[in-house]
Motif scaffolding. Structure first.
Motif, PDB file in Angstrom:
ATOM      1  N   CYS A  45      -4.883  -1.018  -1.246  1.00  0.00           N
ATOM      2  CA  CYS A  45      -3.404  -0.397  -1.158  1.00  0.00           C
ATOM      3  C   CYS A  45      -2.517  -1.590  -1.543  1.00  0.00           C
ATOM      4  O   CYS A  45      -2.694  -2.807  -0.699  1.00  0.00           O
ATOM      5  CB  CYS A  45      -3.184   0.513  -0.065  1.00  0.00           C
ATOM      6  N   MET A  47       0.967  -1.024  -1.047  1.00  0.00           N
ATOM      7  CA  MET A  47       2.002  -0.597  -0.259  1.00  0.00           C
ATOM      8  C   MET A  47       2.635  -1.471   0.968  1.00  0.00           C
ATOM      9  O   MET A  47       3.859  -1.193   1.217  1.00  0.00           O
ATOM     10  CB  MET A  47       2.035   1.045   0.104  1.00  0.00           C
ATOM     11  N   CYS A  48       1.650  -2.236   1.344  1.00  0.00           N
ATOM     12  CA  CYS A  48       2.280  -3.251   2.507  1.00  0.00           C
ATOM     13  C   CYS A  48       1.128  -4.279   2.357  1.00  0.00           C
ATOM     14  O   CYS A  48       0.421  -4.377   1.648  1.00  0.00           O
ATOM     15  CB  CYS A  48       2.509  -2.565   3.870  1.00  0.00           C
ATOM     16  N   CYS A  50      -1.179  -5.334   4.279  1.00  0.00           N
ATOM     17  CA  CYS A  50      -2.753  -5.516   4.940  1.00  0.00           C
ATOM     18  C   CYS A  50      -3.500  -5.162   4.151  1.00  0.00           C
ATOM     19  O   CYS A  50      -4.841  -5.413   4.304  1.00  0.00           O
ATOM     20  CB  CYS A  50      -2.529  -4.899   6.333  1.00  0.00           C
ATOM     21  N   ARG A  51      -3.424  -4.367   2.839  1.00  0.00           N
ATOM     22  CA  ARG A  51      -4.286  -4.209   1.901  1.00  0.00           C
ATOM     23  C   ARG A  51      -5.698  -3.410   2.413  1.00  0.00           C
ATOM     24  O   ARG A  51      -6.653  -3.756   2.294  1.00  0.00           O
ATOM     25  CB  ARG A  51      -5.083  -5.548   1.393  1.00  0.00           C
ATOM     26  N   CYS A  52      -5.313  -2.300   2.758  1.00  0.00           N
ATOM     27  CA  CYS A  52      -6.203  -1.300   2.982  1.00  0.00           C
ATOM     28  C   CYS A  52      -7.164  -0.818   1.839  1.00  0.00           C
ATOM     29  O   CYS A  52      -6.718  -0.887   0.765  1.00  0.00           O
ATOM     30  CB  CYS A  52      -5.728  -0.102   3.557  1.00  0.00           C
ATOM     31  N   LEU A  79      -5.729   6.188   6.258  1.00  0.00           N
ATOM     32  CA  LEU A  79      -4.753   6.029   5.149  1.00  0.00           C
ATOM     33  C   LEU A  79      -3.533   6.306   5.919  1.00  0.00           C
ATOM     34  O   LEU A  79      -3.382   7.471   6.392  1.00  0.00           O
ATOM     35  CB  LEU A  79      -5.207   6.680   3.923  1.00  0.00           C
ATOM     36  N   CYS A  80      -2.534   5.723   5.603  1.00  0.00           N
ATOM     37  CA  CYS A  80      -1.140   6.232   6.126  1.00  0.00           C
ATOM     38  C   CYS A  80      -0.278   6.792   5.100  1.00  0.00           C
ATOM     39  O   CYS A  80      -0.460   6.709   3.983  1.00  0.00           O
ATOM     40  CB  CYS A  80      -0.393   4.720   6.718  1.00  0.00           C
ATOM     41  N   LYS A  82       2.400   6.240   3.912  1.00  0.00           N
ATOM     42  CA  LYS A  82       3.056   5.353   2.765  1.00  0.00           C
ATOM     43  C   LYS A  82       1.852   5.213   1.732  1.00  0.00           C
ATOM     44  O   LYS A  82       2.162   4.802   0.533  1.00  0.00           O
ATOM     45  CB  LYS A  82       3.434   3.882   3.559  1.00  0.00           C
ATOM     46  N   GLY A  83       0.587   4.728   2.143  1.00  0.00           N
ATOM     47  CA  GLY A  83      -0.324   4.431   1.487  1.00  0.00           C
ATOM     48  C   GLY A  83      -0.757   5.716   0.539  1.00  0.00           C
ATOM     49  O   GLY A  83      -0.909   5.519  -0.698  1.00  0.00           O
ATOM     50  N   ASP A 210       0.980  -2.657   8.069  1.00  0.00           N
ATOM     51  CA  ASP A 210      -0.172  -2.902   8.443  1.00  0.00           C
ATOM     52  C   ASP A 210      -0.549  -1.570   9.808  1.00  0.00           C
ATOM     53  O   ASP A 210      -1.294  -1.836  10.543  1.00  0.00           O
ATOM     54  CB  ASP A 210      -0.092  -4.122   9.546  1.00  0.00           C
ATOM     55  N   SER A 211      -0.100  -0.603   9.350  1.00  0.00           N
ATOM     56  CA  SER A 211      -0.211   0.507  10.196  1.00  0.00           C
ATOM     57  C   SER A 211      -1.534   0.875  10.494  1.00  0.00           C
ATOM     58  O   SER A 211      -1.855   1.230  11.536  1.00  0.00           O
ATOM     59  CB  SER A 211       0.725   1.971   9.983  1.00  0.00           C
ATOM     60  N   ASN A 212      -2.501   0.906   9.525  1.00  0.00           N
ATOM     61  CA  ASN A 212      -4.001   1.337   9.682  1.00  0.00           C
ATOM     62  C   ASN A 212      -4.611   0.553  10.625  1.00  0.00           C
ATOM     63  O   ASN A 212      -5.048   0.895  11.613  1.00  0.00           O
ATOM     64  CB  ASN A 212      -4.700   1.449   8.627  1.00  0.00           C
TER      65      ASN A 212
HETATM   66  S1  SF4 Z   1      -1.274   0.416   5.984  1.00  0.00           S
HETATM   67 FE1  SF4 Z   1      -0.838   2.038   4.738  1.00  0.00          FE
HETATM   68  S2  SF4 Z   1       0.714   0.967   3.187  1.00  0.00           S
HETATM   69 FE2  SF4 Z   1      -0.518  -0.521   4.456  1.00  0.00          FE
HETATM   70  S3  SF4 Z   1      -2.021  -1.245   3.101  1.00  0.00           S
HETATM   71 FE3  SF4 Z   1      -2.877   0.299   4.449  1.00  0.00          FE
HETATM   72  S4  SF4 Z   1      -2.687   2.258   3.447  1.00  0.00           S
HETATM   73 FE4  SF4 Z   1      -1.259   0.791   2.368  1.00  0.00          FE
END
Ligand code: SF4
Length: 412
Positions: A45, A47-48, A50-52, A79-80, A82-83, A210-212
């Protein structure tokens, strides 16, 4: 087949019998897991930071939806929001598909789409003039596109040192501060030690980053019974699951921390070994109010910062790993007064103006609460210190067979 009580458009929810409602299932002839994709692209991902790991479901060449990759070490399938919304990077009606040329006065919002050839020729014409005359006149700023090594390389080839990108104004400073103070930060810069932390302080975290990993980490802390203390004006998100929520007045977190420092200094709860090993707390600072170098580090003839060796009773290089540097005191170096950095910190933050009683009203936090948090922090750090069997080598080349840790952690 029982559909329960039928609900008309105007029926009030309170009139329904919930006991008779249920979700449709396969037995109703409803396919609850239809095939919506013909292929899955495994990627990360964007979108932020941390790259989930994500699975992007594609049908007929179009992204249908995104879910978390269960095998990815960062998010383990989580998955958040935003992701999930990353799909809009492709399909948002607001997405720019071509360069825009401003056609009206600046600020008028008047633009027209142009082709890439035209955009490149306009840019080349303008930039070539600057490059011919003085390339340093170009200030080149790029957004949060994660290609900063490439854009920085381009700017230096152009001949300007004046380039920057989003990170330098945002997370990189925070990350550097975290690395130098608490030994870690988050995102790609490292993380709190979720497996060993016993007391976790969370200061005003932006939950869209970095929410996840943070959600997974907080889950680990809660499962182990570690205490989570949040310092945040709002009690939403992570703060809602904190064991102790400190509803601080916005913008006063720094003052709150300085009051904690005041209490820790007063109680003598300071890890001096840590300060000597990782910080410049022992470096001498010149105290000559009328001199041009007042407040700067004292240095030897080679420019190395100096410390005071309390055994040899003389100035030594601050990076001399055999020295026994003093952290407090007043010393004369070449006839000038110098004090270690730590002495300045102690002198300042032991002042009454940083006491819990003095800051309580401005922070909106009771003085007793500040004193209690400082005492808890010190208790975990000093009475519940941990030692991990992990060998490491310090900056001076000394090998250590274990890592000693104080399992109280903060994140910002
Ligand atoms: S925390 Fe959300 S936005 Fe950030 S990389 Fe993971 S899924 Fe994407």
């Amino acid at each position: 087949m029982n559909h329960g009580t039928l609900r008309g458009a105007n029926s009030a929810p309170s009139q329904r019998s919930l006991a008779n409602t249920r979700a449709p299932d396969e037995g109703d002839g409803v396919d609850t897991s239809p095939d919506v994709s013909d292929s899955i692209a495994k990627t990360t991902c964007y979108m932020c930071a941390c790259r989930c790991g994500i699975d992007v479901h594609i049908k007929d060449g179009k992204v249908r939806y995104i879910n978390g990759n269960k095998d990815h070490p960062v998010n383990r399938g989580v998955l958040c929001g935003k992701g999930s919304a990353g799909i809009m990077q492709h399909y948002s009606p607001a997405r720019l598909k071509k360069p825009l040329l401003r056609t009206g006065p600046r600020g008028s919002g008047e633009f027209r789409e142009i082709e890439w050839e035209e955009a490149l020729s306009i840019a080349t014409e303008r930039l070539s003039k600057i490059r011919r005359t003085d390339p340093k006149k170009l200030a080149f700023f790029t957004g949060r596109d994660q290609s900063q090594s490439l854009t920085g390389w381009w700017a230096s080839q152009f001949g300007t040192p004046n380039f920057a990108a989003h990170g330098g104004f945002c997370s990189v400073n925070m990350a550097a501060g975290g690395l130098y103070t608490i030994g870690g930060s988050f995102w790609e810069f490292g993380e709190p030690d979720w497996d060993n932390t016993k007391y976790f302080m969370l200061f005003g975290v932006a939950e869209d980053h970095d929410s996840n990993p943070i959600k997974i980490g907080l889950g680990k802390l809660k499962a182990r019974g570690a205490k989570v203390v949040s310092i945040n004006p709002c009690r939403t998100g992570y703060n809602a699951i904190a064991d102790d929520w400190i509803g601080i007045r916005p913008g006063t977190d720094g003052l709150f921390v300085l009051a904690l420092i005041h209490e820790l200094l007063k109680a003598g709860r300071v890890d001096l070994d840590y300060l000597l090993r990782y910080t410049n707390a022992h470096v001498l600072v010149i105290q000559e109010p009328n001199a041009a170098d007042d407040g700067l580090f004292a240095r030897d003839g080679n420019g190395n910062p100096l410390a005071w060796d309390r055994v040899a009773k003389m100035p030594v290089s601050a990076t001399d790993n055999g020295a026994k540097p003093a952290l407090t005191g007043n010393f004369q170096v070449d006839g000038r007064r110098c004090v270690p950095v730590f002495q300045l910190v102690a002198d300042r933050y032991l002042q009454e103006s940083y006491s819990p009683d003095a800051v309580a009203e401005r922070c909106g936090v009771a003085a007793d609460t500040i004193r209690r948090i400082a005492a808890e922090l010190a208790h975990v750090a000093f009475e519940q210190a941990i030692e991990l069997p992990v060998a490491w080598t310090d900056w001076a080349g000394r090998r250590h067979e274990t890592i000693k840790g104080r399992p109280s952690r903060s994140t910002l």
